[in-house]
Design an enzyme around this catalytic site. Sequence first.
Site, short mmCIF file in Angstrom:
data_model
loop_
_atom_site.label_atom_id
_atom_site.label_comp_id
_atom_site.label_asym_id
_atom_site.label_seq_id
_atom_site.Cartn_x
_atom_site.Cartn_y
_atom_site.Cartn_z
N GLU A 1 0.82 -1.22 0.00
CA GLU A 1 0.00 0.00 0.00
C GLU A 1 0.84 1.26 0.00
OE1 GLU A 1 -2.81 0.72 -0.84
OE2 GLU A 1 -3.04 -1.44 -1.05
C1 LIG Z 1 2.63 -9.83 0.29
C2 LIG Z 1 2.42 -8.72 -0.66
C3 LIG Z 1 1.13 -8.36 -1.03
C4 LIG Z 1 0.93 -7.33 -1.96
N1 LIG Z 1 -0.35 -7.05 -2.39
C5 LIG Z 1 -0.51 -6.23 -3.47
C6 LIG Z 1 -1.78 -6.09 -4.11
O1 LIG Z 1 -2.79 -6.65 -3.67
N2 LIG Z 1 -1.87 -5.31 -5.23
C7 LIG Z 1 -0.79 -4.65 -5.74
O2 LIG Z 1 -0.93 -3.98 -6.76
N3 LIG Z 1 0.43 -4.74 -5.14
C8 LIG Z 1 0.59 -5.51 -4.02
N4 LIG Z 1 1.83 -5.64 -3.43
C9 LIG Z 1 2.94 -4.87 -3.95
C10 LIG Z 1 3.38 -3.76 -3.00
O3 LIG Z 1 2.42 -2.75 -2.94
C11 LIG Z 1 4.76 -3.28 -3.47
O4 LIG Z 1 5.68 -4.32 -3.15
C12 LIG Z 1 5.18 -1.99 -2.82
O5 LIG Z 1 4.37 -0.93 -3.29
C13 LIG Z 1 6.65 -1.65 -3.11
O6 LIG Z 1 6.97 -1.83 -4.46
P1 LIG Z 1 8.26 -2.71 -4.84
O7 LIG Z 1 8.16 -3.98 -4.09
O8 LIG Z 1 8.36 -2.77 -6.32
O9 LIG Z 1 9.48 -1.91 -4.26
P2 LIG Z 1 10.25 -0.71 -4.99
O10 LIG Z 1 9.25 0.26 -5.54
O11 LIG Z 1 11.26 -1.27 -5.91
O12 LIG Z 1 10.97 -0.02 -3.76
C14 LIG Z 1 12.17 -0.54 -3.17
C15 LIG Z 1 12.61 0.39 -2.05
O13 LIG Z 1 12.90 1.68 -2.59
C16 LIG Z 1 12.18 2.67 -1.87
N5 LIG Z 1 11.82 3.77 -2.75
C17 LIG Z 1 11.28 3.71 -3.99
N6 LIG Z 1 11.07 4.95 -4.45
C18 LIG Z 1 11.48 5.81 -3.52
C19 LIG Z 1 11.52 7.23 -3.41
N7 LIG Z 1 11.06 8.01 -4.37
N8 LIG Z 1 12.03 7.76 -2.29
C20 LIG Z 1 12.48 6.97 -1.29
N9 LIG Z 1 12.47 5.64 -1.33
C21 LIG Z 1 11.97 5.06 -2.44
C22 LIG Z 1 10.95 1.96 -1.34
O14 LIG Z 1 10.41 2.63 -0.22
C23 LIG Z 1 11.52 0.59 -0.99
O15 LIG Z 1 12.10 0.62 0.28
C24 LIG Z 1 2.04 -6.63 -2.47
C25 LIG Z 1 3.34 -6.98 -2.06
C26 LIG Z 1 3.53 -8.01 -1.19
C27 LIG Z 1 4.94 -8.40 -0.82
#
Ligand SMILES: Cc1cc2nc3c(=O)[nH]c(=O)nc-3n(C[C@H](O)[C@H](O)[C@H](O)COP(=O)(O)OP(=O)(O)OC[C@H]3O[C@@H](n4cnc5c(N)ncnc54)[C@H](O)[C@@H]3O)c2cc1C
Length: 589
Positions: free
Chosen positions: A436
């Site tokens: 989220e």
């Molecule tokens: C169990 C689980 C359930 C989920 N359920 C859903 C779902 O129902 N629907 C859905 O669409 N998604 C879902 N997700 C996805 C989830 O919302 C994303 O994993 C999350 O938004 C982070 O995206 P990412 O994993 O690609 O990390 P990334 O976007 O690659 O981020 C990696 C790190 O970089 C940091 N970062 C990125 N950009 C910035 C910035 N501008 N400034 C500072 N820090 C930054 C982030 O905070 C994080 O620490 C789920 C994930 C999991 C693991």
Amino acid sequence: MRDLRFVLHEVFDACGHFAGSPAHADVDAATVDAILEEAGKFASEVVLPLNAVGDAQGCRFDPANGSVRTPTGFKAAYEQFAAGGWASLACDPVYGGQGLPVTLNQCLYEMLNSASQAWAMYPGLTHGAYECLHAHGTPAQRALFLPKLVSGEWTGTMCLTEAHCGTDLGLLRTQALPADGGGYSLTGSKIFISSGEHDLAANIVHLVLARLPDAPAGSKGISLFVVPKFRAHADGSLGERNAIRCGGIEHKMGIHGNATCQMHLDAAFGELVGEPHQGLKAMFVMMNAARLGVGNQSLGLTEVAYQNAAAYAKERLQMRSLTGAKAPQQPADPIIVHPDVRRMLLTARAYAEGGRALSVFTALMLDRSLAAADEAERAEAADLVALLTPVVKAFLTDNAWIATSHCLQVLGGHGYVREWGIEQFVRDARINMIYEGTNTIQSLDLLGRKVLADRGARLKKFGALIAQLIEDEGVNEAMAEFIDPLAELAKSMTSLTTEIGMKALANADEVGAASVDYLRLVGHLAFAYVWARMAKVALDHAAEGDDFYVAKLATARFYFARLLPETASLMRTVRSGAKPLMALDDSLF
Ligand SMILES: Cc1cc2nc3c(=O)[nH]c(=O)nc-3n(C[C@H](O)[C@H](O)[C@H](O)COP(=O)(O)OP(=O)(O)OC[C@H]3O[C@@H](n4cnc5c(N)ncnc54)[C@H](O)[C@@H]3O)c2cc1C
């Protein structure tokens, strides 16, 4: 239950709030209490027994047909949930809902999350899909989908994330091409989709973000589509299987009972929801609801971890109290006599009770923003909800990570092994800081969009509530121990916010460097406010000798003495600015 009633009736006069909304004017305390009582029974008797089994079994994916089997008992409990009308609690009566306040739904979900977060996610996401379609669906979409989501016959998901794009949704690639009959043909792959495939309900309504052919690049070119697993006829009966299928599920740290699915769309049929290229705006209805919901997940985990650890600490005998034996008849004292065990328990308790008060306050504002008779009142409440949503999401989930870990520590090695179930709470709590929008993203939303972009206007509205409390209680000597630190923090936050704003004009990295600590500061400001209000009610009842108020006051004092002072170090770290973070060249990491 007692604490929920305290917060709802004694601290925030929830029914007084409801009285200001024509739709909720007849919701009285007896109704609220009866619903909570039944919700508590459902959560503890039907859902709680599934938590450990769901964790141990997890979900099972069958590659032969792309189906997902949820753990033993999940389906029966879900059917009981739908049959009991729980899915429809806070839904529009036009679509078969009970029209009750969102606040009550939130209290229901706190209990469901205490019982089993993984299970509660299936109906929780469904409610988010309901809200999104209710706000942005066409009349035909509302007529088709909402009655089924309200009854719980169908469930919902949100499909945003792709392998190369999580935080940065502007990068997403799923394509939507116009198809015959006014619909769209969607092709692409989503990952990490919670409840994306399962065996609980007859149909799954996916809300999918994708790009139209003429879409501008980035986040301004994203549209929202509704893509059902089975296409449905206008009368709600199921038609042909749609080309959205699960390609596998994730093996993960916690919430094993909830299926986290890869979803492939291969020319799947979808309908546009809302305006073209306005998908993120439409999806934000669901995302905001889900953000408050995630804070609530962590609240549930904090509470259940606390209840377990407190019970254990009263039984477990180890060592003697530093001030002499407290249970001389026993070979050792219960560990609850030791100051540090109490510190850990009280931390979890103060986070749970403060979190409950802040969540309920925010939910009451949400109800007001949706249903108050007066438009100005609705707008005022909406501003407070916008400000507090990232705080509830990130502060409560960060606190739960600390609290569940403390509770595990109270059990020592027995906490680390599976038998007692407490390590599951820690594992389950970890995801809440990530999905989220990660907590970092929440903090950027708070500081960048909600505070600096409107020159602190929303923050001032929250400040006005604090100022009112200070004015009301400033002359009450008994309240000085709560009001003075609250007033001091509110004052320092004003100057700190201006300082960050000034620094950010010269260097935008200053916002990113300050935001996480800044959100924690606002979290403490909000907690100090709700704890002061709770302390006031407890003080008013102090003479009655009721243990509930005695405990409330002691926990309030603990919060102000041991947790609020974290703000001093947060102020210092915020002021240290971007330089210490940015000085090291990337190549030297
Ligand atoms: C169990 C689980 C359930 C989920 N359920 C859903 C779902 O129902 N629907 C859905 O669409 N998604 C879902 N997700 C996805 C989830 O919302 C994303 O994993 C999350 O938004 C982070 O995206 P990412 O994993 O690609 O990390 P990334 O976007 O690659 O981020 C990696 C790190 O970089 C940091 N970062 C990125 N950009 C910035 C910035 N501008 N400034 C500072 N820090 C930054 C982030 O905070 C994080 O620490 C789920 C994930 C999991 C693991």
